[in-house]
Design an enzyme around this catalytic site. Structure first.
Site, PDB file in Angstrom:
ATOM      1  N   LYS A  10       0.822  -1.219   0.000  1.00 42.84           N
ATOM      2  CA  LYS A  10       0.000   0.000   0.000  1.00 42.84           C
ATOM      3  C   LYS A  10       0.850   1.260   0.000  1.00 42.84           C
ATOM      4  O   LYS A  10       0.506   2.275   0.614  1.00 42.84           O
ATOM      5  CB  LYS A  10      -0.977   0.010   1.188  1.00 42.84           C
ATOM      6  CG  LYS A  10      -1.877  -1.212   1.281  1.00 42.84           C
ATOM      7  CD  LYS A  10      -2.582  -1.513  -0.021  1.00 42.84           C
ATOM      8  CE  LYS A  10      -3.571  -0.444  -0.417  1.00 42.84           C
ATOM      9  NZ  LYS A  10      -4.238  -0.731  -1.725  1.00 42.84           N
ATOM     10  N   TYR A  47      -1.412   9.340 -12.186  1.00 39.34           N
ATOM     11  CA  TYR A  47      -0.789   9.195 -13.496  1.00 39.34           C
ATOM     12  C   TYR A  47      -1.028   7.792 -14.059  1.00 39.34           C
ATOM     13  O   TYR A  47      -1.028   6.799 -13.323  1.00 39.34           O
ATOM     14  CB  TYR A  47       0.719   9.452 -13.412  1.00 39.34           C
ATOM     15  CG  TYR A  47       1.081  10.915 -13.422  1.00 39.34           C
ATOM     16  CD1 TYR A  47       1.513  11.531 -14.587  1.00 39.34           C
ATOM     17  CD2 TYR A  47       0.980  11.675 -12.256  1.00 39.34           C
ATOM     18  CE1 TYR A  47       1.849  12.882 -14.600  1.00 39.34           C
ATOM     19  CE2 TYR A  47       1.315  13.025 -12.256  1.00 39.34           C
ATOM     20  CZ  TYR A  47       1.745  13.612 -13.432  1.00 39.34           C
ATOM     21  OH  TYR A  47       2.064  14.951 -13.441  1.00 39.34           O
ATOM     22  N   LYS A  67      -7.196   0.266  -7.439  1.00 42.73           N
ATOM     23  CA  LYS A  67      -6.111   1.212  -7.213  1.00 42.73           C
ATOM     24  C   LYS A  67      -6.652   2.639  -7.263  1.00 42.73           C
ATOM     25  O   LYS A  67      -7.465   2.991  -8.124  1.00 42.73           O
ATOM     26  CB  LYS A  67      -5.018   1.026  -8.262  1.00 42.73           C
ATOM     27  CG  LYS A  67      -4.449  -0.388  -8.299  1.00 42.73           C
ATOM     28  CD  LYS A  67      -3.858  -0.795  -6.957  1.00 42.73           C
ATOM     29  CE  LYS A  67      -3.324  -2.217  -6.985  1.00 42.73           C
ATOM     30  NZ  LYS A  67      -2.787  -2.641  -5.674  1.00 42.73           N
TER      31      LYS A  67
END
EC number: 2.8.2.8
Length: 745
Positions: free
Chosen positions: A465, A679, A695
């Site tokens: 994480k 990104y 995610k």
């Protein structure tokens, strides 16, 4: 030593009953009757001595046996001897002068014994000592040194007096003509075995056979083969390979088993026992480095439970050989005795009889038995023919041991020895896989299907994480970089070094890294088939795995280590939410605060979740563990916040650290995705390829009570991280770390 330090040392020794072992240091200055300060003890130095003997009344001696004399000149010309006139002192060892350098007694006819090892009972100052007049280069001093440690530690530093000895005779029926056993050699083998068994209860030679070469000698040697089989019940037996072929050359389990079954059939035909549970691989091939097919075939054909090798972890130094257990087969360290396949005649022995006798009489072979509770010696059939050097060697060393030690020698079958060994050394049960490419011997006996270049050159170790999956994705965009084949269980992570996968062995691990890598067609800079790739592995659980740094360094000592750090409180909360999203029962039934405050008496599943939330965030502690094995220049720390906000600069810096060529200009291939909030890979002018739904997931903000608790919990750990980063140098302090510390204080 200055007076203050000497008084401090003496006080410590008296208060804690600590003894001192002392050695007189060699010096160019010759002392004659020089008194040791504050003691009624006088020293004479730079003497040449001979004929050492021990004091049978010495209370120091335990392992060492007095009563004999080590005749001849003692090594060196810088011996010191002691003279004393107080009852606190008692000689442990004496010797005679070797020249006229030391004056004779008043009569001038009888040489007085000179004290070369002295016991101080501590009557003068309350400190017991054993003082040596020379170093440990004299073999007898090594024995007395062991006894001095035992005596002065009140038995806490004592070796057991029990020694087990097993002598394997490899290559039975193997060998060129004129190197094999004749009937007289077999008779001598049986006769010597009886003599040794009288000194070593339970002793029997252990014969390893390759049936393919039965009756391949001269007429007399073929009669020797027959006579050996007529006396099959005299010995213990184990299997080699049928053709004495090296198992690591087999890449097919069926063919390898067929080879073993031929030897098994030969054994049955000639009434050779097949139930020893012990086997030896020719040239140690496939035992270590472990060839998985060998272990599998051994189990299925011979039900092997024990083997032995000289190669783990390396052949030399021999004193560091160890054991391990793999696929329920116990692997014991094997010792050499100075005899090899070509040492058949005493006049051709390297260094001649004197060199062999030196090993027997206090030298390497003698010391091997002294220091190792369990000894498995490798010999060869050729050592028992011709001059029968093996018979001479083992009979002689056992007699010498009985003369000079109180060791209790015995023997037992291999399975019993293995059980004893791992009872003595439980810490050796788990193997540590080394890199076969770093040892020329290992490389020769390694599986022929493996390639040194396919091992990873860097590891992304986590923790979880922090952005490791994003980093993995960005790295995979580079045409010169390749990762492992995905695991069906753990996806892109192999998780080899920190779990049960490690016990599957190196072959299993390397199957994830094929030597022929396919072209990366999804990369912005694809490469052709067969182009060398910069291999890496990403397993985010490696960061805080207790055994991982040691295991990783053993296999990949030159690898670069890449880790990503974010706020440990943020990481802990993210892990909790990750578990909730994946349906974890505990995470869905307990609040975050309840999880991180769970006590040690809480249910195990709750404690496990608490630990997985909190423990990885102790960054400095885990980094120090890695730095105990890897130098700082092989460690690269990524600021996880910068990876999220400015991945282009982060990836450019990482490429420079890894020395990857050619450089990929990530500014042309990464684009901020407004919808996802991070990104992604730019696959076309208008389309991005982003990580999956799991995610970048948005979680509710952490409750204030939990946030404050974690700030306090990680305060010391974060402070330690700042100190570590400053010590490492050239690593800026991340802004999140500054923020966590300012809030925490």
């Amino acid at each position: 030593m200055d007076k203050w330090n000497r008084e401090l040392l003496d006080k410590y020794c008296r208060e804690y009953s600590v003894g001192i072992v002392g050695f007189v240091s060699p010096s160019e200055e010759t002392l004659v009757g020089a008194q040791l300060r504050d003691f009624p003890l006088f020293v004479h130095t730079n003497l040449r001595l001979r004929d050492a003997s021990l004091n049978p009344g010495s209370s120091v001696l335990r392992l060492t046996r007095a009563g004999e004399t080590a005749w001849g000149a003692l090594p060196g010309d810088d011996w010191a001897v002691f003279q004393h006139n107080h009852s606190t002192y008692e000689p442990v060892e004496w010797a005679q002068r070797n020249t006229q350098e030391y004056p004779a007694d008043s009569v001038g006819q009888v040489q007085l014994p000179l004290t070369t090892v002295l016991q101080d009972r501590g009557q003068l100052d309350g400190i017991q000592r054993v003082l040596f007049g020379s170093s440990l280069r004299f073999w007898l001093h090594r024995l007395v040194f062991l006894d001095a440690l035992s005596y002065l530690s009140h038995g806490q530093l004592s070796l057991s007096l029990e020694r087990m000895i097993l002598v394997d005779i490899d290559d039975i029926f193997v060998g060129e003509k004129s190197t094999r056993l004749r009937p007289d050699d077999v008779r001598a083998l049986i006769a010597t075995q009886k003599i040794i068994a009288g000194m070593v209860p339970g002793f029997r030679f252990n014969l390893g056979f390759s049936g393919k070469y039965y009756h391949h000698g001269t007429r007399e040697e073929n009669l020797g083969d027959d006579f050996l089989l007529q006396n099959v019940q005299e010995f213990n037996w184990f299997s080699h390979m049928w053709k004495h072929q090296q198992p690591h050359l087999y890449d097919n389990l069926t063919l390898l088993m067929a080879e073993m079954q031929l030897n098994y059939a030969f054994a049955k035909e000639h009434n050779i026992p097949t139930n020893s549970g012990y086997s030896i691989s020719p040239h140690h091939s496939g035992v270590y480095p472990a060839h998985e097919l060998l272990y599998m075939a051994w189990k299925q054909v011979w039900n092997v439970k024990v083997t032995s090798t000289e190669e783990y972890p390396h052949l030399r130094p021999a004193r560091l050989r160890r054991g391990f257990i793999h696929r329920n087969i116990m692997v014991l360290p094997r010792q050499t005795c100075g005899l090899f396949t070509h040492t058949m005649y005493i006049d051709r022995y390297p260094g001649g009889r004197d060199k062999l006798d030196e090993s027997i009489q206090g030298g390497e072979l003698f010391q091997t038995i002294v220091y190792n509770p369990i000894n498995i010696f490798m010999t060869h059939m050729s050592n028992y023919g011709s001059d029968r050097l093996a018979l001479y060697t083992f009979q002689s060393v056992i007699k010498f041991l009985q003369c000079w030690t109180n060791l209790k020698l015995a023997s037992a079958p291999p399975i019993q020895l293995a059980e004893m060994y791992f009872h003595l050394h439980p810490e050796e049960v788990d193997p540590v896989w080394g890199n076969p490419c770093d040892d020329a011997r290992h490389k020769k006996i390694w599986s022929k299907t493996k390639n040194c270049d396919s091992l990873p050159k860097f590891l992304v170790i986590g923790p979880q994480k922090t952005g490791t999956t994003a980093l993995y994705t960005f790295l995979s965009m580079h045409g010169s970089v390749a990762s492992n084949i995905p695991s069906p269980d753990t996806f892109e992570e192999v998780q080899f070094f920190n779990g049960n996968n490690y016990y599957r062995g190196l072959d299993w691990y390397m199957d994830f890294f094929p030597s022929e890598t396919l072209p990366n067609t999804s990369s912005p800079m694809p490469t052709a088939v067969g182009t060398p790739r910069y291999m890496f592995e990403k397993s985010a659980t490696y960061f805080d795995g207790e055994a991982v740094p040691k295991r990783a360094h053993a296999l990949l000592p030159h690898a670069k280590i890449v880790t990503i750090l974010i706020s440990p409180a943020k990481r802990a909360y993210s892990w909790y939410q990750h578990q909730r999203a994946h349906g974890d029962v505990i995470a869905n039934n307990y609040s975050f605060y309840q999880v991180i405050t769970a006590s040690d008496s809480a249910p195990r599943a709750l404690k496990d979740l608490r630990n997985r939330c909190l423990n990885p965030g102790k960054y400095a502690q885990h980094l120090e563990h890695w730095l105990a094995y890897y130098p700082a220049q092989q460690l690269h720390i990524i600021d996880g916040e910068q990876l999220r906000l400015n991945p282009i600069d982060v990836m450019n810096e990482l490429q420079r650290f890894l020395k990857i060529q050619p450089l990929l200009d990530y500014s042309n291939h990464l684009r901020y995705d407004v919808k996802k909030g991070f990104y992604c890979q730019a696959v076309s002018e208008k389309r991005n390829k982003c990580l999956g739904k799991s995610k970048g997931r948005q979680y509710p903000q952490m409750d204030e009570r939990s946030a404050k608790l974690l700030q306090r919990y990680y305060l010391n750990h974060n402070t330690a991280l700042v100190k570590l980063l400053k010590k490492l140098g050239s690593r800026p302090i991340p802004q999140w770390l500054k923020d966590d510390l300012s809030t925490g204080t």
